[in-house]
Scaffold this motif. Structure first.
Motif, PDB file in Angstrom:
ATOM      1  N   ASN A 129       0.752  -1.209   0.135  1.00 60.34           N
ATOM      2  CA  ASN A 129       0.084   0.046  -0.153  1.00 60.34           C
ATOM      3  C   ASN A 129       0.837   1.160  -0.127  1.00 60.34           C
ATOM      4  OD1 ASN A 129      -2.418   1.487   0.082  1.00 60.34           O
ATOM      5  ND2 ASN A 129      -1.884   2.004   2.190  1.00 60.34           N
ATOM      6  N   LEU A 130       1.968   1.258   0.763  1.00 63.46           N
ATOM      7  CA  LEU A 130       2.696   2.396   0.721  1.00 63.46           C
ATOM      8  C   LEU A 130       3.465   2.895  -0.458  1.00 63.46           C
ATOM      9  CD1 LEU A 130       4.235   2.222   4.349  1.00 63.46           C
ATOM     10  CD2 LEU A 130       2.417   3.743   3.659  1.00 63.46           C
ATOM     11  N   LEU A 131       3.838   1.682  -1.223  1.00 66.63           N
ATOM     12  CA  LEU A 131       4.617   1.847  -2.534  1.00 66.63           C
ATOM     13  C   LEU A 131       3.656   2.447  -3.544  1.00 66.63           C
ATOM     14  CD1 LEU A 131       7.026  -0.986  -2.505  1.00 66.63           C
ATOM     15  CD2 LEU A 131       7.517   1.369  -2.862  1.00 66.63           C
ATOM     16  N   ASP A 132       2.271   1.604  -3.544  1.00 63.16           N
ATOM     17  CA  ASP A 132       1.209   1.887  -4.508  1.00 63.16           C
ATOM     18  C   ASP A 132       0.710   3.352  -4.521  1.00 63.16           C
ATOM     19  OD1 ASP A 132       0.599  -0.513  -5.461  1.00 63.16           O
ATOM     20  OD2 ASP A 132      -0.944  -0.907  -4.583  1.00 63.16           O
ATOM     21  N   ASN A 133       0.712   3.872  -3.009  1.00 63.88           N
ATOM     22  CA  ASN A 133       0.305   5.091  -3.034  1.00 63.88           C
ATOM     23  C   ASN A 133       1.371   6.270  -3.289  1.00 63.88           C
ATOM     24  OD1 ASN A 133      -1.967   4.331  -1.544  1.00 63.88           O
ATOM     25  ND2 ASN A 133      -1.240   4.938   0.639  1.00 63.88           N
ATOM     26  N   ALA A 134       2.764   5.892  -3.217  1.00 65.18           N
ATOM     27  CA  ALA A 134       3.774   6.606  -3.666  1.00 65.18           C
ATOM     28  C   ALA A 134       3.628   6.622  -5.260  1.00 65.18           C
ATOM     29  CB  ALA A 134       5.154   6.018  -3.228  1.00 65.18           C
ATOM     30  N   LEU A 135       3.392   5.736  -5.856  1.00 66.42           N
ATOM     31  CA  LEU A 135       3.207   5.667  -7.307  1.00 66.42           C
ATOM     32  C   LEU A 135       2.000   6.302  -7.766  1.00 66.42           C
ATOM     33  CD1 LEU A 135       4.627   2.013  -8.006  1.00 66.42           C
ATOM     34  CD2 LEU A 135       5.516   4.291  -8.569  1.00 66.42           C
ATOM     35  N   LYS A 136       0.726   6.106  -7.129  1.00 67.90           N
ATOM     36  CA  LYS A 136      -0.193   6.808  -7.464  1.00 67.90           C
ATOM     37  C   LYS A 136      -0.439   8.187  -7.268  1.00 67.90           C
ATOM     38  CE  LYS A 136      -3.558   4.177  -5.177  1.00 67.90           C
ATOM     39  NZ  LYS A 136      -4.714   3.566  -4.731  1.00 67.90           N
ATOM     40  N   TYR A 137       0.127   8.689  -6.139  1.00 67.26           N
ATOM     41  CA  TYR A 137      -0.190  10.202  -5.871  1.00 67.26           C
ATOM     42  C   TYR A 137       1.021  11.090  -5.781  1.00 67.26           C
ATOM     43  CZ  TYR A 137      -3.911   7.623  -3.651  1.00 67.26           C
ATOM     44  OH  TYR A 137      -5.141   6.978  -3.691  1.00 67.26           O
ATOM     45  N   GLY A 138       2.203  10.424  -6.615  1.00 61.80           N
ATOM     46  CA  GLY A 138       3.295  11.304  -7.010  1.00 61.80           C
ATOM     47  C   GLY A 138       3.126  12.008  -8.160  1.00 61.80           C
ATOM     48  N   ARG A 139       3.918  12.872  -8.383  1.00 58.80           N
ATOM     49  CA  ARG A 139       3.723  13.480  -9.779  1.00 58.80           C
ATOM     50  C   ARG A 139       4.690  12.664 -10.780  1.00 58.80           C
ATOM     51  NH1 ARG A 139       7.110  18.074  -7.702  1.00 58.80           N
ATOM     52  NH2 ARG A 139       9.314  17.548  -8.243  1.00 58.80           N
ATOM     53  N   PRO A 140       4.379  12.787 -12.045  1.00 60.33           N
ATOM     54  CA  PRO A 140       4.888  12.010 -13.148  1.00 60.33           C
ATOM     55  C   PRO A 140       6.240  12.678 -13.282  1.00 60.33           C
ATOM     56  CG  PRO A 140       2.711  12.905 -14.086  1.00 60.33           C
ATOM     57  CD  PRO A 140       2.876  13.439 -12.391  1.00 60.33           C
ATOM     58  N   GLY A 141       7.303  11.549 -13.190  1.00 57.87           N
ATOM     59  CA  GLY A 141       8.732  11.820 -13.047  1.00 57.87           C
ATOM     60  C   GLY A 141       9.167  12.288 -11.773  1.00 57.87           C
ATOM     61  N   GLY A 142       8.249  12.265 -10.707  1.00 56.51           N
ATOM     62  CA  GLY A 142       8.785  12.709  -9.447  1.00 56.51           C
ATOM     63  C   GLY A 142       9.597  11.663  -8.602  1.00 56.51           C
ATOM     64  N   ALA A 143      10.448  11.854  -7.899  1.00 56.38           N
ATOM     65  CA  ALA A 143      11.376  10.686  -7.301  1.00 56.38           C
ATOM     66  C   ALA A 143      10.527  10.025  -6.166  1.00 56.38           C
ATOM     67  CB  ALA A 143      12.591  11.451  -6.781  1.00 56.38           C
ATOM     68  N   ILE A 144      11.013   8.731  -6.110  1.00 55.08           N
ATOM     69  CA  ILE A 144      10.603   8.104  -4.850  1.00 55.08           C
ATOM     70  C   ILE A 144      11.744   7.598  -4.073  1.00 55.08           C
ATOM     71  CG2 ILE A 144       9.446   5.911  -4.127  1.00 55.08           C
ATOM     72  CD1 ILE A 144       7.471   6.187  -6.393  1.00 55.08           C
ATOM     73  N   ARG A 145      11.898   7.644  -2.726  1.00 51.71           N
ATOM     74  CA  ARG A 145      12.875   7.097  -1.909  1.00 51.71           C
ATOM     75  C   ARG A 145      12.560   6.212  -1.038  1.00 51.71           C
ATOM     76  NH1 ARG A 145      15.328  11.477   1.630  1.00 51.71           N
ATOM     77  NH2 ARG A 145      16.975   9.936   2.161  1.00 51.71           N
ATOM     78  N   LEU A 146      13.182   5.025  -0.812  1.00 46.12           N
ATOM     79  CA  LEU A 146      12.968   4.079   0.135  1.00 46.12           C
ATOM     80  C   LEU A 146      14.089   3.952   0.946  1.00 46.12           C
ATOM     81  CD1 LEU A 146      11.617   1.215  -2.318  1.00 46.12           C
ATOM     82  CD2 LEU A 146      10.295   2.901  -1.099  1.00 46.12           C
ATOM     83  N   VAL A 147      13.704   4.156   2.208  1.00 40.98           N
ATOM     84  CA  VAL A 147      14.841   4.034   3.304  1.00 40.98           C
ATOM     85  C   VAL A 147      14.597   3.153   4.316  1.00 40.98           C
ATOM     86  CG1 VAL A 147      16.088   5.425   5.035  1.00 40.98           C
ATOM     87  CG2 VAL A 147      14.983   6.172   3.180  1.00 40.98           C
ATOM     88  N   PHE A 148      15.653   2.189   4.634  1.00 43.37           N
ATOM     89  CA  PHE A 148      15.452   1.158   5.860  1.00 43.37           C
ATOM     90  C   PHE A 148      16.632   1.328   6.680  1.00 43.37           C
ATOM     91  CE2 PHE A 148      16.976  -3.061   7.183  1.00 43.37           C
ATOM     92  CZ  PHE A 148      15.843  -3.884   7.713  1.00 43.37           C
ATOM     93  N   VAL A 149      16.256   1.561   7.957  1.00 44.09           N
ATOM     94  CA  VAL A 149      17.232   1.960   8.986  1.00 44.09           C
ATOM     95  C   VAL A 149      16.784   0.738  10.263  1.00 44.09           C
ATOM     96  CG1 VAL A 149      18.164   3.839  10.441  1.00 44.09           C
ATOM     97  CG2 VAL A 149      16.819   4.322   8.590  1.00 44.09           C
ATOM     98  N   SER A 150      18.027   0.339  10.725  1.00 43.34           N
ATOM     99  CA  SER A 150      18.194  -0.466  11.876  1.00 43.34           C
ATOM    100  C   SER A 150      18.722   0.297  12.988  1.00 43.34           C
ATOM    101  CB  SER A 150      18.996  -1.800  11.439  1.00 43.34           C
ATOM    102  OG  SER A 150      19.166  -2.331  12.959  1.00 43.34           O
ATOM    103  N   GLU A 151      17.790   0.686  14.082  1.00 42.41           N
ATOM    104  CA  GLU A 151      17.896   1.665  15.392  1.00 42.41           C
ATOM    105  C   GLU A 151      17.665   0.993  16.443  1.00 42.41           C
ATOM    106  OE1 GLU A 151      16.469   5.877  14.007  1.00 42.41           O
ATOM    107  OE2 GLU A 151      15.161   4.546  14.663  1.00 42.41           O
ATOM    108  N   GLY A 152      18.703   0.084  16.955  1.00 43.80           N
ATOM    109  CA  GLY A 152      18.663  -0.626  18.082  1.00 43.80           C
ATOM    110  C   GLY A 152      17.555  -1.614  18.282  1.00 43.80           C
ATOM    111  N   ALA A 153      16.384  -1.221  19.340  1.00 42.85           N
ATOM    112  CA  ALA A 153      15.419  -2.145  19.165  1.00 42.85           C
ATOM    113  C   ALA A 153      14.492  -2.130  17.956  1.00 42.85           C
ATOM    114  CB  ALA A 153      14.647  -2.033  20.731  1.00 42.85           C
ATOM    115  N   LEU A 154      14.646  -1.293  17.209  1.00 39.31           N
ATOM    116  CA  LEU A 154      13.495  -0.855  16.059  1.00 39.31           C
ATOM    117  C   LEU A 154      14.160  -0.952  14.691  1.00 39.31           C
ATOM    118  CD1 LEU A 154      11.861   2.629  17.312  1.00 39.31           C
ATOM    119  CD2 LEU A 154      10.871  -0.044  17.616  1.00 39.31           C
ATOM    120  N   LEU A 155      13.305  -1.389  13.883  1.00 32.63           N
ATOM    121  CA  LEU A 155      13.548  -1.259  12.468  1.00 32.63           C
ATOM    122  C   LEU A 155      12.614  -0.161  11.979  1.00 32.63           C
ATOM    123  CD1 LEU A 155      13.389  -4.961  11.517  1.00 32.63           C
ATOM    124  CD2 LEU A 155      15.492  -3.493  12.004  1.00 32.63           C
ATOM    125  N   ARG A 156      13.211   0.788  11.048  1.00 33.12           N
ATOM    126  CA  ARG A 156      12.291   1.906  10.421  1.00 33.12           C
ATOM    127  C   ARG A 156      12.520   1.881   9.012  1.00 33.12           C
ATOM    128  NH1 ARG A 156      14.613   5.913  12.168  1.00 33.12           N
ATOM    129  NH2 ARG A 156      15.170   7.108  10.406  1.00 33.12           N
TER     130      ARG A 156
END
Ligand SMILES: Nc1ncnc2c1ncn2[C@@H]1O[C@H](COP(=O)(O)OP(=O)(O)OP(=O)(O)O)[C@@H](O)[C@H]1O
Ligand SMILES: [Mg+2]
Length: 116
Positions: free
Chosen positions: A16-43
């Motif tokens: 859903n988050l990726l679909d939304n980024a594609l559906k509601y982004g502007r044509p040619g606009g950038a998408i960034r995906l970030v994955f961070v490991s922060e101690g007891a959490l993954l973000r």
């Protein structure tokens, strides 16, 4: 790294988050995906460039059946995706938030507890 959770439900979250980024982004606009490991959490973060959203809009998007713009009748959707997404993230012990950091970026980020 191995994450413990319900694979099918977490796939609904990513999709859903990726679909939304594609559906509601502007044509040619950038998408960034970030994955961070922060101690007891993954973000996980999904950023998309397109337009600024107001604080009022950002606080509505997780409610049931909310679609922000009438023109989005053209992009298919039920307005349920983020409601379900938040529920799944919370059931996994995480949190999700929507932010507008500026320069027309909209950022969705969610956390999940890291494996112990
Ligand atoms: N990345 C985003 N940028 C801008 N607006 C967004 C973004 N993601 C969601 N929205 C807004 O929030 C509304 C709700 O999103 P949600 O995913 O819940 O439903 P949907 O995408 O309309 O339908 P579905 O997820 O069922 O296909 C969207 O209709 C859109 O107006
Ligand atoms: Mg959606």
């Amino acid at each position: 790294m191995t994450l413990t959770g319900d694979r099918d439900l977490l796939q609904i979250v990513y999709k859903n988050l990726l679909d939304n980024a594609l559906k509601y982004g502007r044509p040619g606009g950038a998408i960034r995906l970030v994955f961070v490991s922060e101690g007891a959490l993954l973000r996980f973060e999904v950023w998309k460039q397109g337009e600024d959203l107001s604080e009022a809009q950002l606080s509505q998007v997780f409610d049931k059946f909310v679609r922000l713009r009438r023109a989005e009748g053209l992009a298919q959707g039920t307005g349920l995706g983020l409601f379900i997404t938040r529920d799944i993230v919370r059931k996994h012990g995480g949190e999700i938030r929507a932010e507008c950091p500026g320069d027309q970026w909209v950022k969705f980020s969610f956390t999940l507890p890291a494996p112990t």
